[in-house]
Design an enzyme around this catalytic site. Structure first.
Site, PDB file in Angstrom:
ATOM      1  N   ALA A   6       0.862  -1.180   0.000  1.00  9.84           N
ATOM      2  CA  ALA A   6       0.000   0.000   0.000  1.00  9.84           C
ATOM      3  C   ALA A   6       0.899   1.230   0.000  1.00  9.84           C
ATOM      4  O   ALA A   6       1.649   1.463   0.952  1.00  9.84           O
ATOM      5  CB  ALA A   6      -0.897  -0.001   1.226  1.00  9.84           C
ATOM      6  N   SER A   8       1.120   5.192  -0.152  1.00  7.68           N
ATOM      7  CA  SER A   8       0.350   6.425   0.031  1.00  7.68           C
ATOM      8  C   SER A   8       0.907   7.593  -0.764  1.00  7.68           C
ATOM      9  O   SER A   8       0.227   8.598  -0.957  1.00  7.68           O
ATOM     10  CB  SER A   8       0.329   6.799   1.510  1.00  7.68           C
ATOM     11  N   VAL A  11       7.096   8.928   2.165  1.00  8.68           N
ATOM     12  CA  VAL A  11       8.398   8.276   2.255  1.00  8.68           C
ATOM     13  C   VAL A  11       8.313   6.926   2.955  1.00  8.68           C
ATOM     14  O   VAL A  11       9.003   5.969   2.565  1.00  8.68           O
ATOM     15  CB  VAL A  11       9.415   9.206   2.962  1.00  8.68           C
ATOM     16  N   ASP A  12       7.477   6.800   3.968  1.00  5.66           N
ATOM     17  CA  ASP A  12       7.439   5.564   4.739  1.00  5.66           C
ATOM     18  C   ASP A  12       6.960   4.379   3.907  1.00  5.66           C
ATOM     19  O   ASP A  12       7.576   3.310   3.910  1.00  5.66           O
ATOM     20  CB  ASP A  12       6.534   5.744   5.968  1.00  5.66           C
ATOM     21  N   LEU A  32      -4.396   3.892  -2.868  1.00  6.77           N
ATOM     22  CA  LEU A  32      -5.836   3.921  -2.639  1.00  6.77           C
ATOM     23  C   LEU A  32      -6.381   5.317  -2.886  1.00  6.77           C
ATOM     24  O   LEU A  32      -5.985   6.277  -2.211  1.00  6.77           O
ATOM     25  CB  LEU A  32      -6.152   3.491  -1.204  1.00  6.77           C
ATOM     26  N   CYS A 101      -9.773   3.831   9.807  1.00  8.26           N
ATOM     27  CA  CYS A 101      -9.249   3.612   8.460  1.00  8.26           C
ATOM     28  C   CYS A 101      -8.384   2.359   8.400  1.00  8.26           C
ATOM     29  O   CYS A 101      -8.493   1.555   7.474  1.00  8.26           O
ATOM     30  CB  CYS A 101      -8.449   4.834   8.012  1.00  8.26           C
ATOM     31  N   CYS A 197      -7.045  13.296   6.977  1.00 11.85           N
ATOM     32  CA  CYS A 197      -6.847  13.409   5.530  1.00 11.85           C
ATOM     33  C   CYS A 197      -8.040  14.023   4.803  1.00 11.85           C
ATOM     34  O   CYS A 197      -7.874  14.684   3.787  1.00 11.85           O
ATOM     35  CB  CYS A 197      -6.485  12.055   4.932  1.00 11.85           C
TER      36      CYS A 197
END
Length: 363
Positions: A6, A8, A11-12, A32, A101, A197
């Site tokens: 997944a 986003s 950076v992570d 997503l 989430c 978000c």
């Protein structure tokens, strides 16, 4: 192992995907799309899941040489996360949408689809450690205490954790950024997103009023019963709130007032001094045990009631689908609707997640 990463756009998740590739897994990246009308750009650390984020995720996947897709989860996200968030505030509770989430989108909707497509695991950039001991998953705090995200993952069930990967759990954020730069990932210095978000401007009260409208009520002194002012809706407040109360006159002792409780039916917001915020008991409902092991009798633990902070040593006991947590030292600003996460007691801060429950009441 076939792994769905997944991504986003931060950076992570990019480094987590890179580590999965480096470990020899067959990795596919997915971003997503959680909004039907995503903004074209974010502002610094405001918001996430924008078109810009999708482009950043795609560029990272290209550098890693893995397939990349965008999956539309906007309708599911609106129903499970946004509408739940609004409904909880309307009921006088304080939800954590990140917990919802992770539980309902990333490790239910996404994981279900991944498994249906033949993937073995979903990989994310969360800062938490995951181990398997005697066939049972064990969720632990991250090595980077300041970035630890075990709290927002504590509502995951054992069957979900068995198909989860958190490659960053043993790393520090500074090392992750350095690794991203070494790998040539453009997101190495991209700011973290610190806001809800779906409320990129950070104005939760304005967002809730746009959804719920106005529902006026009284601001009441909890000790004297005196009406101190009016408000436009209990959804504009949370337990422990100090600013934005709209009270013109100071308290008799000159000290600040805080929100103590919310009564959505009558529209009453009770306020009072800081010492009245302290609680020594938390009642939780709908407990979840990530390792599959419910508490057996009174258990010494550390309870955490906010994603960052709000911890205290306690004794917890579970029975009949509920959890009672008796604090060894009081906590302030504990609100119904928040999540109480129990960690194994190891002194100042626990490490192993024992379980979680939604806070129903405090005393």
């Amino acid at each position: 192992m076939r792994v769905l990463a997944a991504m986003s756009g931060g950076v992570d998740s990019a480094v987590a995907a890179a580590r999965a590739v480096e470990a020899g897994h067959d990795v596919v990246g997915v971003h997503l799309a959680l909004s039907a009308k995503p903004g074209t750009l974010r502002t610094g650390a405001r918001g996430c899941c924008t078109i810009e984020d999708a482009h950043d995720a795609r560029r990272a996947a290209d550098i890693l040489g893995i397939p990349f897709y965008v999956w539309d989860f906007a309708e599911r996200f609106t129903e499970e996360v946004v509408e739940t968030f609004v409904g909880e505030y309307a009921a006088g509770r304080t939800p954590n949408p990140c917990v919802t989430c992770n539980e309902k989108i990333k490790f239910e909707a996404l994981l279900d689809k991944a498994m249906a497509l033949g993937f073995d695991a979903v990989c994310t950039g969360h800062y938490a450690r995951l181990e398997v001991v005697d066939g049972r998953p064990q969720l632990r705090r991250s090595a980077d205490e300041g970035k630890d995200q075990s709290y927002v993952l504590a509502s995951l069930r054992p069957e979900q954790l068995r198909h989860a990967m958190f490659p960053l759990g043993g790393s520090r954020k500074s090392d992750v950024r350095a690794e991203a730069a070494e790998r040539g990932l453009a997101v190495a210095e991209k700011p973290d997103s610190h806001d809800i978000c779906f409320i990129p401007d950070g104005d939760t009260r304005k967002f809730l009023e746009s959804r719920l409208g106005e529902s006026p009520g009284d601001l009441v002194d909890a000790e004297t019963g005196a009406v101190l002012g009016r408000h436009t809706g209990v959804h504009g407040f949370t337990v422990g709130q100090r600013k934005g109360l709209g009270i013109d006159k100071p308290a008799p002792d000159g000290r600040p007032r805080y929100v103590l409780s919310l009564e959505p039916v009558s529209g009453t917001v009770k306020v009072g001094s800081a010492n009245r915020l302290e609680v020594t008991r938390i009642d939780g409902e709908r407990p979840i045990w990530p390792s599959g092991c419910p508490l057996e009798g009174p258990t010494e633990c550390v309870v955490q009631v906010r994603a960052h902070g709000g911890t205290a040593r306690a004794v917890a006991e579970a029975a009949d689908g509920e959890v009672t947590v008796r604090l060894r030292e009081p906590l302030s600003g504990v609100a119904p609707g928040q999540v109480a996460v129990l960690y194994r007691d190891e002194g100042e801060a626990g490490d192993l997640v024992l379980g979680s429950a939604r806070i129903a009441a405090t005393a």
